[in-house]
Design a protein around this motif. Structure first.
Motif, PDB file in Angstrom:
ATOM      1  N   ILE A 284       0.868  -1.180   0.000  1.00 44.11           N
ATOM      2  CA  ILE A 284       0.000   0.000   0.000  1.00 44.11           C
ATOM      3  C   ILE A 284       0.900   1.224   0.000  1.00 44.11           C
ATOM      4  O   ILE A 284       1.659   1.443   0.952  1.00 44.11           O
ATOM      5  N   ALA A 285       0.855   2.014  -1.072  1.00 39.30           N
ATOM      6  CA  ALA A 285       1.746   3.166  -1.221  1.00 39.30           C
ATOM      7  C   ALA A 285       0.965   4.351  -1.768  1.00 39.30           C
ATOM      8  O   ALA A 285      -0.138   4.206  -2.308  1.00 39.30           O
ATOM      9  N   GLU A 286       1.574   5.532  -1.659  1.00 39.44           N
ATOM     10  CA  GLU A 286       0.951   6.738  -2.217  1.00 39.44           C
ATOM     11  C   GLU A 286       1.068   6.764  -3.739  1.00 39.44           C
ATOM     12  O   GLU A 286       0.194   7.288  -4.426  1.00 39.44           O
ATOM     13  N   SER A 287       2.157   6.218  -4.283  1.00 43.33           N
ATOM     14  CA  SER A 287       2.304   6.074  -5.741  1.00 43.33           C
ATOM     15  C   SER A 287       3.383   5.046  -6.018  1.00 43.33           C
ATOM     16  O   SER A 287       4.231   4.757  -5.166  1.00 43.33           O
ATOM     17  N   PHE A 288       3.350   4.472  -7.247  1.00 39.27           N
ATOM     18  CA  PHE A 288       4.277   3.421  -7.655  1.00 39.27           C
ATOM     19  C   PHE A 288       4.989   3.823  -8.939  1.00 39.27           C
ATOM     20  O   PHE A 288       4.417   4.515  -9.793  1.00 39.27           O
ATOM     21  N   GLU A 289       6.229   3.362  -9.094  1.00 34.52           N
ATOM     22  CA  GLU A 289       6.863   3.408 -10.405  1.00 34.52           C
ATOM     23  C   GLU A 289       6.176   2.352 -11.261  1.00 34.52           C
ATOM     24  O   GLU A 289       5.971   1.229 -10.817  1.00 34.52           O
TER      25      GLU A 289
ATOM     26  N   VAL B 151       2.203  -7.101  -9.942  1.00 34.29           N
ATOM     27  CA  VAL B 151       1.029  -7.804 -10.481  1.00 34.29           C
ATOM     28  C   VAL B 151       1.448  -9.158 -11.048  1.00 34.29           C
ATOM     29  O   VAL B 151       0.787 -10.184 -10.828  1.00 34.29           O
ATOM     30  N   GLY B 152       2.572  -9.166 -11.771  1.00 32.66           N
ATOM     31  CA  GLY B 152       3.043 -10.409 -12.387  1.00 32.66           C
ATOM     32  C   GLY B 152       3.405 -11.485 -11.389  1.00 32.66           C
ATOM     33  O   GLY B 152       3.395 -12.669 -11.719  1.00 32.66           O
ATOM     34  N   MET B 153       3.719 -11.096 -10.154  1.00 31.43           N
ATOM     35  CA  MET B 153       4.045 -12.073  -9.119  1.00 31.43           C
ATOM     36  C   MET B 153       2.856 -12.395  -8.217  1.00 31.43           C
ATOM     37  O   MET B 153       2.974 -13.185  -7.286  1.00 31.43           O
ATOM     38  N   GLY B 154       1.708 -11.734  -8.459  1.00 38.32           N
ATOM     39  CA  GLY B 154       0.547 -12.004  -7.626  1.00 38.32           C
ATOM     40  C   GLY B 154       0.512 -11.179  -6.352  1.00 38.32           C
ATOM     41  O   GLY B 154      -0.163 -11.555  -5.385  1.00 38.32           O
ATOM     42  N   ILE B 155       1.245 -10.072  -6.315  1.00 36.16           N
ATOM     43  CA  ILE B 155       1.205  -9.140  -5.191  1.00 36.16           C
ATOM     44  C   ILE B 155       0.323  -7.955  -5.584  1.00 36.16           C
ATOM     45  O   ILE B 155       0.480  -7.389  -6.662  1.00 36.16           O
ATOM     46  N   MET B 156      -0.603  -7.560  -4.690  1.00 32.32           N
ATOM     47  CA  MET B 156      -1.504  -6.451  -5.012  1.00 32.32           C
ATOM     48  C   MET B 156      -0.818  -5.106  -4.804  1.00 32.32           C
ATOM     49  O   MET B 156      -0.390  -4.806  -3.685  1.00 32.32           O
ATOM     50  N   PRO B 157      -0.711  -4.272  -5.860  1.00 31.23           N
ATOM     51  CA  PRO B 157      -0.263  -2.897  -5.665  1.00 31.23           C
ATOM     52  C   PRO B 157      -1.481  -2.023  -5.349  1.00 31.23           C
ATOM     53  O   PRO B 157      -2.352  -1.826  -6.193  1.00 31.23           O
ATOM     54  N   LEU B 158      -1.557  -1.511  -4.150  1.00 34.66           N
ATOM     55  CA  LEU B 158      -2.708  -0.739  -3.696  1.00 34.66           C
ATOM     56  C   LEU B 158      -2.274   0.707  -3.428  1.00 34.66           C
ATOM     57  O   LEU B 158      -1.279   0.934  -2.735  1.00 34.66           O
ATOM     58  N   GLN B 159      -3.009   1.646  -3.982  1.00 34.18           N
ATOM     59  CA  GLN B 159      -2.635   3.056  -3.865  1.00 34.18           C
ATOM     60  C   GLN B 159      -3.619   3.796  -2.967  1.00 34.18           C
ATOM     61  O   GLN B 159      -4.840   3.688  -3.130  1.00 34.18           O
ATOM     62  N   PHE B 160      -3.066   4.540  -1.992  1.00 35.78           N
ATOM     63  CA  PHE B 160      -3.924   5.395  -1.174  1.00 35.78           C
ATOM     64  C   PHE B 160      -4.695   6.347  -2.077  1.00 35.78           C
ATOM     65  O   PHE B 160      -4.207   6.753  -3.141  1.00 35.78           O
ATOM     66  N   LEU B 161      -5.890   6.711  -1.672  1.00 34.01           N
ATOM     67  CA  LEU B 161      -6.651   7.699  -2.430  1.00 34.01           C
ATOM     68  C   LEU B 161      -5.947   9.056  -2.345  1.00 34.01           C
ATOM     69  O   LEU B 161      -5.187   9.321  -1.404  1.00 34.01           O
ATOM     70  N   PRO B 162      -6.161   9.948  -3.325  1.00 32.43           N
ATOM     71  CA  PRO B 162      -5.516  11.269  -3.301  1.00 32.43           C
ATOM     72  C   PRO B 162      -5.761  11.983  -1.976  1.00 32.43           C
ATOM     73  O   PRO B 162      -6.894  12.068  -1.493  1.00 32.43           O
TER      74      PRO B 162
END
Length: 863
Positions: free
Chosen positions: A771-776, A784-795
């Motif tokens: 869970i991050a504010e933004s991702f590269e 995603v390719g490894m089955g890990i969820m990239p979750l972004q905090f709302l603005p």
């Protein structure tokens, strides 16, 4: 079924060669497309199968003006490029897939790359011996130290179809790609089409300087392409970059790179394609263009594209890329003109209207001391380094108190006394990354070395100097031009062929030098001709590192310090007491160009081909068993604790195992348990096929800033016990208790160069979501390719604004049928809940995740 675009098939060479001609669409939109988009369109037309690539994708590409940054389009490149650090886990995964398919009653022989794949063994070279030792010694140690890996690569070359392994001691991946593998066009089954490539090396983008579309991808994505899956990308914006003006005589291609990098960073072109045009492009040789294209990840572009033109054709002819066949060159030009992929920079009517860069405004620069984007004019270097000492600790600062800034520490080296101070140079490396593919800058450095030796200058013997050419071609033309002996006299002896200092493969500095640095708490410096130099990467005790062109590496080595104004101070003093200034020994641009014209000849490229095809005696004598792969077990998924509580700008260097294996690390403890001595540890890169070592090396960076701990280091808090442990040891406890993990982070999580273990490592540690504010973006795709969820905090949300301590338990509610960009609810054990966005950009992302990652999806598809 009949191909939907059969009516576009055209012919060349009296009907002997076929091709899909997009011009036969008679669509006026085609002539307005940027040339890089035309390459994507041709691939979509040719590979249109109604499954992975559909007619709607072709229409979206034609409608680029309206669909850019909106539509998702597939791209099936002509080939895949792997270097050995990223190649070994890819090949291990393929071998593991064979095992999985066999266990489920399938034919393991079905698991082969469908897309031609080249794997170049180039990252295992380590500079154990420098100065006046021959490179053969390093190569022998390399082959002994990496015997198991080399056995595995040799097995792969025999076991898998469509895999070509280039043995060690030939050259660096990007240079072998430029000099040998790239063709600008490919001909398969009587059809001609543009060459294109995706690669797992950060330097893959260099190939765009040759008019070949290509960029770097993660290891998981590369494996999908190898197995016949297209790369999915959002139809990009294309920014035109106009080059005008004349090049300063003292300016090298790396100076132009840094100037363009600064301009494009300010232009905000993250995730976009860049195409170069304008009269200034014709002044740039192909090596100049490839050097510029190489740095596009540093200004966050996907590619920096130089379309094929007369300069490109001249390069192909000179390098005998197509042998001595003028007929093949004519075929290349005829095809490129037929599909309007050929550029004439003298025709302004072909130019789009975009920003421009005046080449005459670019001056010699270096970049540092910690990040490639921090550009410093050479004329301001002394002043800038002084300000770095004064500033508080950060990207530029070291915060050295005024009373300690003039400190000097004496030490003995080889029986003679020397002194170190802040700014003293201890590493000077001309290495394979970025520059060695460019004869002009290498010959400039060689001629500078020649003039320095003739003037009576020397390099202090305690400075660890090295010359690691990108391929044997570089050694050949340096030798033919007569400058190699002068390199050697200054301590820049050829140490081998492959990535070395840039990836942390530097032998320890002399003990006396290390002791002096520690005694004075000095900001010692390294200067290298690469494009990676984050703090601690070259050597733990060297805090300031600068990227520079090869001649400037030599110049700073002669000076022995970065605290010098070359315009006002001598670069050195001869034994007779004569002061020599940099302007006295810097070769003219005309002298360099003439030397290049005389020495970089066709025979050199033939020599490279011979080295590739014959290998070397040590490689040829390696024997390999029938099976070498041990498959790691997949961990389970349930509830979540926080493994790491991170801030902004977490780099891939902080996540992925890189560089040498520290003797006090979890990986070292494991290797010691296997009865290996520290000298046999090798590097993380060399052990990328060993999941036990790599999992222990994930988040093992000494620069990791974990908010649970409050100071840099590879430690975290095991929340149930309250103990501070190595990250691996804490994760191992959680996994033994059946507790899955998440990571909390700030902005730009996963920035830096691509590595597949950036996602594999966290997965094997038990991480199921970040869970991050933004991702590269590239790292997000790897998760995603490894089955890990990239979750972004709302603005507007962050861990701080939500008052998360990181010590809560987290439950993430997932719908039965997830969809792209869906909002999910996160519930904490403290009764607090908040929403996040699941960064699945496409339906294919959702599909991969539902299957537990891309590899499981592909394996099930084969079954």
């Amino acid at each position: 079924a009949e191909h939907p675009y059969n009516h576009l098939i055209d012919t060349l060479k009296d009907g002997r060669i076929k091709f899909f001609n997009p011009q036969k669409l008679n669509d006026p939109r085609y002539d307005k497309l940027p040339l890089s988009i035309r390459v994507l369109l041709e691939a979509a037309i040719r590979n249109c199968d109604g499954v992975y690539t559909k007619e709607d994708d072709v229409q979206n590409l034609l409608d680029w003006q309206q669909q850019q940054n909106e539509a998702e389009v597939p791209f099936s490149p002509a080939r895949v490029l792997l270097q050995d650090f990223t190649g070994i886990p890819a090949m291990v995964d393929l071998a593991a897939m064979r095992d999985a398919v066999a266990k489920h009653g399938g034919d393991p022989g079905l698991v082969n790359p469908k897309c031609p794949t080249d794997l170049i063994v180039d990252h295992s070279l380590q500079i154990d011996y420098s100065k006046w030792c021959v490179s053969l010694k390093n190569q022998e140690v390399e082959l002994i130290r990496n015997k198991e890996r080399l056995q595995f690569f040799k097995w792969c070359s025999k076991a898998f179809k469509n895999v070509n392994v280039v043995p060690p001691d030939v050259g660096a991946v990007h240079q072998v790609n430029l000099e040998y593998l790239s063709r600008a066009i490919q001909v398969t089954d009587g059809f001609i089409y543009p060459d294109s490539v995706v690669g797992t090396d950060s330097h893959t983008t260099m190939i765009n300087g040759l008019g070949i579309l290509g960029w770097g991808v993660g290891g998981i994505e590369s494996e999908a392409v190898m197995l016949g899956q297209p790369v999915s990308l959002t139809l990009p914006h294309v920014v035109g970059c106009k080059l005008v003006g004349s090049i300063n005589p003292l300016t090298t291609s790396i100076d132009i790179v840094l100037g363009i990098t600064k301009h494009l960073r300010q232009a905000g072109i993250a995730g976009k394609f860049v195409e170069f045009f304008g009269p200034g492009v014709s002044q740039l040789s192909v090596p100049d263009r490839t050097t510029i294209a190489n740095m596009c990840p540093e200004y966050n572009a996907t590619v920096s594209f130089f379309p094929v033109d007369q300069v490109t054709l001249k390069h192909f002819k000179k390098t005998s890329k197509f042998g001595r066949s003028d007929e093949k060159l004519e075929l290349l030009e005829s095809y490129m003109r037929a599909v309007k992929l050929f550029r004439s920079y003298g025709e302004p009517s072909e130019d789009p209207q975009y920003s421009e860069i005046n080449l005459s405004s670019i001056v010699p620069c270096v970049s540092g001391p910690k990040r490639p984007q921090d550009r410093v004019a050479v004329s301001s270097m002394k002043e800038d380094f002084q300000s770095c000492l004064n500033e508080k600790v950060g990207f530029k600062g070291f915060h050295v108190s005024k009373e300690k800034q003039d400190k000097r520490v004496p030490f003995l080296h080889c029986g003679q006394e020397y002194q170190l101070a802040h700014g003293s140079l201890v590493i000077a490396a001309v290495i394979s990354c970025t520059n060695n593919c460019n004869p002009s800058v290498m010959l400039t450095a060689g001629l500078l070395a020649k003039k320095a030796v003739e003037a009576g200058l020397v390099v202090k013997p305690y400075i660890r100097t090295s010359l690691a050419p990108g391929s044997g071609m570089v050694t050949h033309y340096l030798n033919t031009s007569g400058v190699l002996p002068y390199f050697s006299q200054l301590g820049f002896e050829v140490s081998g062929y492959g990535c070395a200092t840039c990836v942390g493969n530097t032998a320890p500095l002399p003990d006396a030098v290390v002791d002096a640095i520690k005694q004075g708490d000095l900001v010692a410096c390294g200067v290298l001709s690469g494009n990676r130099h984050f703090e601690g990467r070259l050597c733990n005790c060297v805090r300031a590192n600068y990227l520079a062109s090869p001649p400037l590496v030599v110049a700073y080595a002669l000076a022995g310090t970065v605290g010098i104004d070359f315009e006002k101070e001598p670069v050195g003093v001869t034994s007779e007491g004569k002061e020599v200034y940099l302007c006295d020994i810097w070769p003219s641009r005309e002298e360099v160009q003439q030397t290049e014209e005389d020495t970089v000849i066709c025979s050199i490229f033939k020599d490279l081909r011979g080295r590739m095809e014959k290998g070397n005696t040590l490689w040829n004598n390696i024997e390999c068993p029938d099976s070498l792969v041990q498959v790691p077990p997949p961990p389970s998924i349930e509830n979540a604790h926080v493994l790491l509580f991170l801030g902004n700008k977490v780099l891939t260097d902080h996540i992925s195992p890189a560089g040498s294996i520290a003797r006090v690390s979890a990986a070292a403890k494991y290797l010691l348990s296997k009865r290996l001595t520290p000298r046999e540890f090798n590097s993380y890169g060399a052990r990328r096929g060993n999941d036990a070592v790599m999992t222990r090396g994930t988040f093992a960076s000494i620069k990791l800033q974990n908010r649970f701990i409050g100071k840099p280091g590879p430690k975290t808090l095991h929340i149930p016990s309250g103990l501070t442990l190595d990250v691996f040891e804490a994760a191992d406890r959680y996994q033994r208790d059946g507790v899955p993990l998440i990571i909390l982070a700030g902005k730009d999580y996963g920035s830096g160069n691509s590595r597949d273990w950036v996602a594999k490592g966290p997965y094997l540690l038990g991480v199921r979501a970040v869970i991050a504010e933004s991702f590269e973006k590239l790292h997000k795709n790897q998760l995603v390719g490894m089955g890990i969820m990239p979750l972004q905090f709302l603005p507007g949300d962050s861990a701080d604004s939500l008052e998360l301590s990181g010590k809560e338990r987290f439950t993430i509610t997932q719908p039965d049928s997830p969809s792209p960009r869906q909002r999910l609810t996160v519930q904490t054990s403290q009764g607090k809940s908040f929403s996040v966005t699941a960064l699945f950009d496409t339906e294919m992302d959702v599909t991969y995740f539902r299957h537990g990652g891309l590899l499981r999806y592909v394996a099930r598809t084969l079954l």
